[in-house]
Motif scaffolding. Structure first.
Motif, mmCIF file in Angstrom:
data_model
loop_
_atom_site.group_PDB
_atom_site.id
_atom_site.type_symbol
_atom_site.label_atom_id
_atom_site.label_comp_id
_atom_site.label_asym_id
_atom_site.label_seq_id
_atom_site.Cartn_x
_atom_site.Cartn_y
_atom_site.Cartn_z
ATOM 1 N N ALA A 136 0.809 -1.222 0.000
ATOM 2 C CA ALA A 136 0.000 0.000 0.000
ATOM 3 C C ALA A 136 0.844 1.275 0.000
ATOM 4 C CB ALA A 136 -0.926 -0.001 1.215
ATOM 5 N N LEU A 137 2.098 1.194 0.405
ATOM 6 C CA LEU A 137 2.918 2.406 0.538
ATOM 7 C C LEU A 137 3.062 3.215 -0.755
ATOM 8 C CD1 LEU A 137 5.739 1.319 3.025
ATOM 9 C CD2 LEU A 137 4.187 3.265 3.289
ATOM 10 N N PRO A 138 3.262 2.595 -1.924
ATOM 11 C CA PRO A 138 3.394 3.420 -3.140
ATOM 12 C C PRO A 138 2.117 4.178 -3.502
ATOM 13 C CG PRO A 138 4.178 1.184 -3.518
ATOM 14 C CD PRO A 138 3.470 1.169 -2.212
ATOM 15 N N LEU A 139 0.990 3.820 -2.902
ATOM 16 C CA LEU A 139 -0.287 4.443 -3.247
ATOM 17 C C LEU A 139 -0.606 5.666 -2.398
ATOM 18 C CD1 LEU A 139 -2.398 1.141 -3.541
ATOM 19 C CD2 LEU A 139 -1.129 2.329 -5.346
ATOM 20 N N VAL A 140 0.213 5.967 -1.387
ATOM 21 C CA VAL A 140 -0.121 7.064 -0.480
ATOM 22 C C VAL A 140 0.071 8.406 -1.171
ATOM 23 C CG1 VAL A 140 0.557 5.686 1.506
ATOM 24 C CG2 VAL A 140 2.194 7.271 0.498
ATOM 25 N N SER A 141 -0.707 9.381 -0.712
ATOM 26 C CA SER A 141 -0.612 10.732 -1.271
ATOM 27 C C SER A 141 -0.374 11.789 -0.205
ATOM 28 C CB SER A 141 -1.902 11.075 -2.037
ATOM 29 O OG SER A 141 -3.028 10.964 -1.183
ATOM 30 N N VAL A 183 1.522 12.670 3.778
ATOM 31 C CA VAL A 183 2.570 12.232 4.696
ATOM 32 C C VAL A 183 1.993 11.431 5.865
ATOM 33 C CG1 VAL A 183 4.280 13.039 6.363
ATOM 34 C CG2 VAL A 183 4.184 14.065 4.086
ATOM 35 N N TRP A 184 0.811 11.829 6.364
ATOM 36 C CA TRP A 184 0.267 11.123 7.511
ATOM 37 C C TRP A 184 -0.103 9.685 7.157
ATOM 38 C CZ3 TRP A 184 -4.613 9.014 7.778
ATOM 39 C CH2 TRP A 184 -5.562 9.465 6.850
ATOM 40 N N HIS A 185 -0.395 9.435 5.884
ATOM 41 C CA HIS A 185 -0.633 8.058 5.454
ATOM 42 C C HIS A 185 0.615 7.207 5.702
ATOM 43 C CE1 HIS A 185 -3.722 9.671 2.282
ATOM 44 N NE2 HIS A 185 -4.183 9.728 3.516
ATOM 45 N N VAL A 186 1.772 7.795 5.429
ATOM 46 C CA VAL A 186 3.034 7.087 5.631
ATOM 47 C C VAL A 186 3.199 6.727 7.101
ATOM 48 C CG1 VAL A 186 5.546 7.230 5.449
ATOM 49 C CG2 VAL A 186 4.109 8.216 3.659
ATOM 50 N N TYR A 187 2.910 7.687 7.986
ATOM 51 C CA TYR A 187 3.080 7.434 9.413
ATOM 52 C C TYR A 187 2.189 6.286 9.887
ATOM 53 C CZ TYR A 187 5.372 12.034 9.418
ATOM 54 O OH TYR A 187 6.204 13.090 9.157
ATOM 55 N N VAL A 188 0.956 6.256 9.432
ATOM 56 C CA VAL A 188 0.029 5.208 9.846
ATOM 57 C C VAL A 188 0.500 3.840 9.348
ATOM 58 C CG1 VAL A 188 -2.316 4.297 9.597
ATOM 59 C CG2 VAL A 188 -1.962 6.736 10.020
ATOM 60 N N LEU A 189 0.858 3.781 8.064
ATOM 61 C CA LEU A 189 1.279 2.503 7.493
ATOM 62 C C LEU A 189 2.588 2.013 8.101
ATOM 63 C CD1 LEU A 189 0.360 3.063 3.730
ATOM 64 C CD2 LEU A 189 -0.782 1.554 5.371
ATOM 65 N N ILE A 190 3.518 2.937 8.333
ATOM 66 C CA ILE A 190 4.788 2.542 8.940
ATOM 67 C C ILE A 190 4.559 2.073 10.372
ATOM 68 C CG2 ILE A 190 6.992 3.429 9.790
ATOM 69 C CD1 ILE A 190 6.924 2.719 6.815
#
Length: 424
Positions: A90-95, A97-104
């Motif tokens: 799912a990481l390449p689909l984020v748009s 920055v907060w999406h990155v924090y949640v997924l990480i």
């Protein structure tokens, strides 16, 4: 007993190795994703995600170790791998920055639970004590090899692929790890009344505080984290903005650090046969101090070049290898065999605590006040770690296992002189 002749251990170890390299490649791709989303503020994004990782490792790993005997372990390991594979996909689909924090957060929570669960399985499938000690060492070697080879593999891959394809590859790796877990026979543990992970970790930390050479190892953890944070957090902005490089150039610069680690790791076994671990490890800390000081000098003078940066990054890799590689032997020589897992657990927590301090300095301070100031602070911390190791680890403390083999089993409270003779 031949360790890798054990079918179930062989498959679980393969699962761990694949998962480790998946995590390493994800870290490289994450830096490039952070730059894609935040540009000059990529250091902040990367430092925040890595800080999240450290917090989760420090908190979740002991909890997982405490309660793992109440879970169906094979199913649990399989689900953790599936979760990590789905998150990376799912990481390449984020748009945002907060999406990155949640997924990480999800990714690292799963990784933090995987390691202690895997370690808890080892004694059940490797009953021989000598083979069990070798299994702990193999796990440590796998972690070290991941840190030095992942950037090299990423550099090769990015020559032909865009960074988002790395996420696809690492997702496939986690799924392969899950398949290996399912193919192994993993017995469920019987709930026991033994001390929980927090008590074990506390006992391990007390051992560190009460053992001179281990206090020195604690200080060396700070030197490693201070120098390593420069490479892990600041490479992407330094290469892309400071040197005008490409995505592949970022991976190549990380590979320069990995090459330094690899070179040192190949030479060290022969060196440790003749030179005391204390000498090797404090020399490594000195190399880290010199390398971070050189980074500050190049940045402050505006003289950073491709060659200069590659040399400094490689030196950091060499210094980290000199410190990290003998650590396992020093831990094993300092405690009785029954206390080895607790010592490794304490080192896990204390080393991650050091990274928790240095990641924000590299990313947050580096973005707010510039790399020169951030690197100056990190160089000072590396110097403090090196000086602390020299002061806390007495020169006449004994001589550590030069061969890297574990010392004979002794009570943790009273190692004899032959064991102590192998620690400095």
């Amino acid at each position: 007993m031949r360790l890798f002749a054990l079918r179930d251990y062989r498959r679980l170890f393969g699962a761990q190795v694949i998962a480790l390299f998946g995590t390493g490649l994800t870290t490289v791709a994450l830096g490039l994703l952070a730059y894609d989303l935040a540009g000059p503020r990529a250091g902040v994004v990367l430092a925040t995600t890595l800080t999240i990782k450290m917090v989760l490792y420090v908190v979740i790993a002991p909890l997982a170790a405490a309660y793992v005997d109440r879970l169906p372990r094979r199913t649990f390991l399989f689900l953790l791998d599936v979760i990590r594979g789905a998150v990376v996909l799912a990481l390449p689909l984020v748009s945002e920055v907060w999406h990155v924090y949640v997924l990480i957060g999800l990714l690292q929570a799963a990784s933090a639970a995987f390691t202690p669960t895997f370690q808890a399985v080892i004694p059940d499938i490797v009953p021989d004590e000598a083979a069990y000690t070798r299994a702990l060492s193999a796990s440590q070697v796998a972690s070290t090899m991941e840190s030095l080879l992942s950037p090299v593999l990423a550099a090769v891959a990015l020559t032909f692929l865009s960074f988002d394809r790395l996420f696809l590859g690492t997702s496939a790796g986690f799924l392969a790890s899950a398949a290996l877990v399912l193919s192994a026979r993993v017995p469920d543990a019987r709930p026991s009344g033994r001390a929980g992970a927090w008590e074990k970790a506390a006992a391990g930390i007390r051992t560190f505080l009460g053992t001179p050479r281990l206090r020195g190892v604690m200080a060396l953890n700070l030197a490693v984290a201070a120098a390593g944070s420069i490479v892990v957090v600041n490479t992407v902005n330094h290469v892309r903005d400071g040197l005008g490089g490409s995505q592949a150039d970022v991976a190549r610069m990380l590979a320069a650090s990995g090459a330094g680690t690899l070179l040192a790791a190949l030479v060290l076994p022969r060196v440790l046969d003749r030179v005391a671990a204390r000498t090797v490890m404090t020399t490594g800390a000195g190399v880290l101090v010199g390398a971070t000081t050189a980074a500050v000098t190049l940045s402050a003078a505006g003289l950073a070049t491709w060659t200069g940066t590659a040399v400094v990054w490689a030196a950091i890799g060499v210094g980290m290898a000199l410190v990290i590689t003998p650590t396992g032997a020093v831990l094993r020589a300092s405690v009785g065999r029954n206390a080895v897992p607790g010592a490794f657990a304490a080192q896990f927590s204390l080393s991650h605590l050091a990274w928790l301090i240095t990641y924000p300095i590299a990313g947050w301070l580096g973005t707010a006040a510039g790399l020169t100031l951030a690197w100056s602070v990190l160089a000072a911390l590396a110097g403090a770690g090196a000086a602390g190791a020299l002061l806390l680890w007495p020169r006449r403390d004994g001589r550590a296992t030069r061969t890297g083999l574990p010392a004979p089993a002794r009570p943790a409270s009273a190692p004899d002189r032959s064991t102590l003779a192998k620690a400095a």
